[in-house]
Structures are given as C-alpha cells and as structure tokens.
Design a protein around this motif. Sequence first.
Motif, short mmCIF file in Angstrom:
data_model
loop_
_atom_site.label_atom_id
_atom_site.label_comp_id
_atom_site.label_asym_id
_atom_site.label_seq_id
_atom_site.Cartn_x
_atom_site.Cartn_y
_atom_site.Cartn_z
N ILE A 50 69.19 57.18 79.16
CA ILE A 50 67.75 57.40 78.82
C ILE A 50 67.51 58.94 78.72
CG2 ILE A 50 67.06 55.05 79.70
CD1 ILE A 50 65.59 57.02 81.97
N ALA A 51 68.62 59.74 79.26
CA ALA A 51 68.46 61.08 79.41
C ALA A 51 69.19 61.77 78.33
CB ALA A 51 68.91 61.70 80.58
N VAL A 52 70.45 61.08 77.70
CA VAL A 52 71.14 61.82 76.66
C VAL A 52 71.51 60.88 75.50
CG1 VAL A 52 72.30 63.16 78.35
CG2 VAL A 52 73.30 61.12 77.84
N ASP A 53 71.16 59.53 75.52
CA ASP A 53 71.61 58.78 74.36
C ASP A 53 70.24 58.39 73.61
OD1 ASP A 53 74.30 58.79 75.17
OD2 ASP A 53 74.46 56.79 76.12
N MET A 54 69.15 58.53 74.23
CA MET A 54 67.82 57.76 73.41
C MET A 54 67.20 59.11 73.10
SD MET A 54 66.73 54.54 75.77
CE MET A 54 67.96 53.34 76.34
N ALA A 55 66.28 59.08 72.05
CA ALA A 55 65.01 59.60 71.83
C ALA A 55 63.77 58.77 72.32
CB ALA A 55 64.91 59.98 70.26
N ILE A 56 63.12 59.27 73.11
CA ILE A 56 61.96 58.32 73.68
C ILE A 56 60.65 59.44 73.17
CG2 ILE A 56 60.69 57.30 75.44
CD1 ILE A 56 63.83 57.21 76.98
N HIS A 57 59.97 58.82 72.35
CA HIS A 57 58.74 59.42 72.00
C HIS A 57 57.38 58.77 72.55
CE1 HIS A 57 60.78 61.57 68.95
NE2 HIS A 57 61.49 60.22 68.71
N GLN B 267 64.50 55.35 70.20
CA GLN B 267 65.54 55.10 69.20
C GLN B 267 66.64 55.68 69.63
OE1 GLN B 267 63.41 57.37 65.98
NE2 GLN B 267 65.43 58.17 65.75
N TYR B 268 67.94 55.42 69.46
CA TYR B 268 69.06 55.56 70.18
C TYR B 268 69.66 56.89 68.93
CZ TYR B 268 70.52 52.70 73.88
OH TYR B 268 70.51 52.06 74.95
N GLN B 269 70.18 57.95 69.55
CA GLN B 269 70.66 58.86 68.81
C GLN B 269 71.71 58.42 67.83
OE1 GLN B 269 69.36 61.63 69.09
NE2 GLN B 269 68.90 61.92 71.14
N SER B 270 71.72 58.74 66.60
CA SER B 270 72.62 58.10 65.63
C SER B 270 73.97 58.80 65.32
CB SER B 270 71.75 57.78 64.15
OG SER B 270 71.29 59.18 63.99
N HIS B 271 73.81 60.21 65.55
CA HIS B 271 75.21 60.91 65.54
C HIS B 271 75.52 61.86 66.69
CE1 HIS B 271 74.77 60.07 61.27
NE2 HIS B 271 73.57 60.09 61.20
N GLY B 272 77.05 62.02 66.80
CA GLY B 272 77.25 63.03 67.87
C GLY B 272 77.31 62.53 69.12
N ARG B 273 76.96 61.29 69.58
CA ARG B 273 76.80 60.56 70.85
C ARG B 273 78.11 60.82 71.54
NH1 ARG B 273 74.79 54.63 71.48
NH2 ARG B 273 73.35 55.28 69.74
N ASP B 274 77.96 61.42 72.95
CA ASP B 274 79.06 61.61 73.59
C ASP B 274 79.06 60.31 74.74
OD1 ASP B 274 80.94 62.24 75.79
OD2 ASP B 274 80.29 64.34 75.81
N TYR B 275 79.83 59.33 74.67
CA TYR B 275 79.97 58.09 75.31
C TYR B 275 80.20 58.35 76.89
CZ TYR B 275 78.98 55.66 71.32
OH TYR B 275 78.28 55.19 70.07
N PRO C 25 77.30 58.47 82.23
CA PRO C 25 77.73 58.54 83.55
C PRO C 25 77.26 59.54 84.45
CG PRO C 25 79.43 57.54 82.39
CD PRO C 25 78.57 58.39 81.17
N ALA C 26 77.69 61.19 83.86
CA ALA C 26 77.59 61.98 84.51
C ALA C 26 75.88 62.55 84.48
CB ALA C 26 78.14 63.33 83.86
N ALA C 27 75.43 62.31 83.54
CA ALA C 27 73.78 62.35 83.38
C ALA C 27 73.06 62.03 84.38
CB ALA C 27 73.39 62.05 81.91
N GLY C 28 73.59 60.74 84.94
CA GLY C 28 72.62 59.89 86.16
C GLY C 28 72.70 60.67 87.51
#
Length: 213
Positions: free
Chosen positions: A141-148, A169-177, A181-184
């Motif tokens: 929710i911190a790095v993969d999604m854009a929450i408005h 919405q999920y980020q559509s480009h450049g997502r680091d999978y 885990p680190a962002a948690g």
Amino acid sequence: MLKWLQRSSQSQPPAPDAALPEGWFAPLSAEQLLATPLRQSCLHQLRQMTPLPDPLFESWILAAIHRFAALVQLLPASQSHHHSIPGGLLDHSLEVACNAIRLRQGYLLPPEAGAEEQARQASAWTVAVVCAALLHDTGKIAVDMAIHQRDSAHWHPWQGNLAQPYRWQYQSHGRDYHLHPAAGAMLINQLLPSPLLDWLAGYPAAFASLIYQ
C-alpha cells in the motif's frame, strides 16, 4: 476478550455506501472491518493457537490486528492474483497469520539456544511470527498502489489512517516487486503498539527477525 469476539461475530459485514460513486469506499472502524465470518474465524484460531494469557493477547496481538485493519481498510492484496478483491489484504494477512502460527508450533526458537532459553523466549517468538505475518504484504500500500482520497489528495500510509472516502489503482509501470517486503518496515511503528515493540526489543534475535521479515 471472548465476550468481545462473541459480540463481533453476531454483527453483519457493513454494506457498501450507496452515497459514494462506484469504486469509492468509506473508511470503516476496525470493529466493522473485522466483523466478517472469515475474519472472526481467523481471530478465534489465533486465540486458540497463541499460548499467551488473555491480557497479553488483547493488548499486543489483538491491538496490532486492530491497528492493521484500520490502516489497510478494504485495500486488495494484489492487482490480479490472489485476494485481489476489496478487503483482500486484510483477509490474506489474517490467513497468513493463522498459517504462520501453526508452522511456529513445530519449531523451537531460537534454534541454536538451549531448552531453557527457548522456553524463556517462546512468547516473544510467537508474537514476532504473528506480527511478521501481518506486515509481510503491508508495504504494497506504500509502494505498489496509488491511493486517492475524495479531495483528490494522494494518500500515503505513513500519513495515518484514511479519514476520507478513497479509491485505488495499481502502479502500471516500473513496479519493483522486491520493494514491498522492505517497505513494510517503514510501517512497523505505526502498526505495532509501542509497549509491544519495547518488549520485543528485549529479545534481540526475535526482534531482528521481525525487522528483516
């Protein structure tokens, strides 16, 4: 605590807010979010499988779950894979916590310690396992999604719990999978009560394992 579980299990999941456009969700309390049969079943399983006195279970495990629910709300666990529906992240994380505590019962931790020391640290490792399960996908929710939010502001979880209707919405480009885990770890102080972190810090190996999760 058991009376609290019985009261919540009798309530019904909240209905969608008809006043909001499709795709928008109103923030709910942790009690409302945890009132579904699946989530109540997970809470019962965790209580049964976690060998902690009721006061510690309530003030640490249950408090962490409430904080977690209030933060993740109805966000999904993935874009198009498992638990991609509204509320999927909460469902998935509670299910992982139940599975993790089952697996933990088969291990003596820390593995290199003697039996007396393992017994002394048993509760700390049990709590760390549950907390790690809750945190394992929270970084999404911190790095993969854009929450408005309804006022068009972009919400980030470190800002505190959502206070306005929201959509994602999920980020559509450049997502680091490998990033989520680190962002948690950024959210650990927000999700876990300070007294719990203070106590876990007294068990360095268990605390380190939680941070490294």
